[in-house]
Scaffold this active site. Structure first.
Site, PDB file in Angstrom:
ATOM      1  N   CYS A 179       0.763  -1.107   0.005  1.00 42.41           N
ATOM      2  CA  CYS A 179       0.015   0.046   0.153  1.00 42.41           C
ATOM      3  C   CYS A 179       1.048   1.060  -0.007  1.00 42.41           C
ATOM      4  O   CYS A 179       2.043   1.146  -0.384  1.00 42.41           O
ATOM      5  CB  CYS A 179      -0.942  -0.116   1.174  1.00 42.41           C
ATOM      6  SG  CYS A 179      -0.122  -0.154   2.653  1.00 42.41           S
ATOM      7  N   THR A 180       0.396   2.337   0.422  1.00 41.68           N
ATOM      8  CA  THR A 180       1.240   3.431   0.210  1.00 41.68           C
ATOM      9  C   THR A 180       2.426   3.766   0.975  1.00 41.68           C
ATOM     10  O   THR A 180       3.524   3.762   0.529  1.00 41.68           O
ATOM     11  CB  THR A 180       0.128   4.823   0.522  1.00 41.68           C
ATOM     12  OG1 THR A 180      -1.210   4.456  -0.036  1.00 41.68           O
ATOM     13  CG2 THR A 180       0.842   6.285   0.104  1.00 41.68           C
TER      14      THR A 180
END
Ligand SMILES: [Zn+2]
Ligand SMILES: [Zn+2]
Length: 302
Positions: A179-180
């Site tokens: 994810c980020t």
């Protein structure tokens, strides 16, 4: 120059309200803006200020018991990327919405980390690995890892349902989630383990750290970020754009708000088409054209 911070830490916070007040005061003192969420399970923030302000923010926050070894992710911006400061206390620092189902997605059950350099090497070696994006579709549209599975979801809460319906056949595969900055993977990977995925790891530090540590090769497109920049560069080795203008199909990663206030999510549109269509998305630009046509007909009829 502004520094933009991204960070999270799962650690017991005895008095979230007290920390909230201290964080608010600290940010106000140094004119730092952004969003900080505090709960009894930890802290999750993204905020920006001058380089000196952010240095001081990191130093003071690092004095809080439990937050000494925070992994800060930092990037630069020419401008302040947040309009306001919001410091909130919440039940969880990221929500997968599984409390009712009694699924244990606690941090203790998260998958082991895979370091960015190792994921890079798996790609270089062409290994058989299933890479799963734990973000929302609109983030994956502008940037994703090569051959990644990008769930068709608009909210992290929908991840479990997507997994149940679409990914059960991959339970015996080598799986990596990303994810980020890593926080969503702490829970997404725990959920996959709960569902019987035998060999799951989560990308340590997310796409953000992958770009810093490896130069970002094998990540295509740009990283969607939840601040005024909207997207940032990850891959400096062979950068690419993987998204297209809604109108003309030209390559662009520019997300825009539609001129129609009631319009839902942002849309991708090049500079030229944005100007040409008055800042409307395809749907609302068409509606606008139709209105124009109707008014022409009326004028002619009179
Ligand atoms: Zn265009
Ligand atoms: Zn619209």
């Amino acid at each position: 120059m502004f520094s933009v911070l991204l960070y999270y830490k799962y650690t017991p916070i005895d008095d979230p309200k007290k920390l909230r007040d201290a964080q608010r005061e600290l940010c106000q003192k140094f004119d730092i803006k952004g969003r900080i969420i505090i709960s009894e399970e930890g802290i999750n923030g993204t905020c920006a200020g001058t380089k000196a302000a952010i240095e001081e923010y990191k130093r003071v926050t690092g004095l809080v018991p439990g937050l000494e070894d925070m992994e800060w992710k930092e990037s630069l911006s020419q401008t302040q990327v947040f309009p306001k400061l919001k410091v909130k206390v919440r039940p969880e620092i990221v929500t997968l919405g599984l409390k009712k189902e009694r699924v244990d997605v606690s941090i203790q059950n998260s998958a082991q980390y895979i370091e960015p350099e190792e994921l890079y090497q798996l790609y270089e070696n062409g290994e058989d690995v299933v890479v799963i994006d734990a973000r929302n579709l609109y983030e994956g549209v502008v940037g994703q890892f090569e051959n990644a599975i990008v769930p068709d979801i608009q909210n992290f809460r929908d991840f479990p349902e997507y997994v149940k319906n679409n990914l059960s056949h991959l339970k015996d595969k080598q799986v990596v989630t990303y994810c980020t900055g890593g926080i969503r993977c702490e829970k997404a990977s725990a959920y996959l383990k709960e569902q019987g995925f035998a060999n799951v790891r989560q990308l340590h530090g997310g796409i953000h750290t992958y770009g810093e540590k490896t130069g970002g090769k094998h990540f295509q497109g740009k990283l969607y970020v939840f601040d005024g920049r909207v997207v940032m560069d990850v891959n400096t080795i062979d950068p690419s754009i993987i998204s297209q203008c809604q109108f003309c199909g030209a390559e662009t990663a520019a997300y825009r708000d539609c001129s129609e206030p009631s319009c839902g999510p942002q849309f991708i549109c090049c500079d030229g088409c944005f100007k040409e269509n008055g800042g409307y998305c395809v749907g609302h630009a068409d509606a606008q054209l139709l209105n124009d046509d109707l008014s022409v007909e009326v004028t002619v009829a009179v």
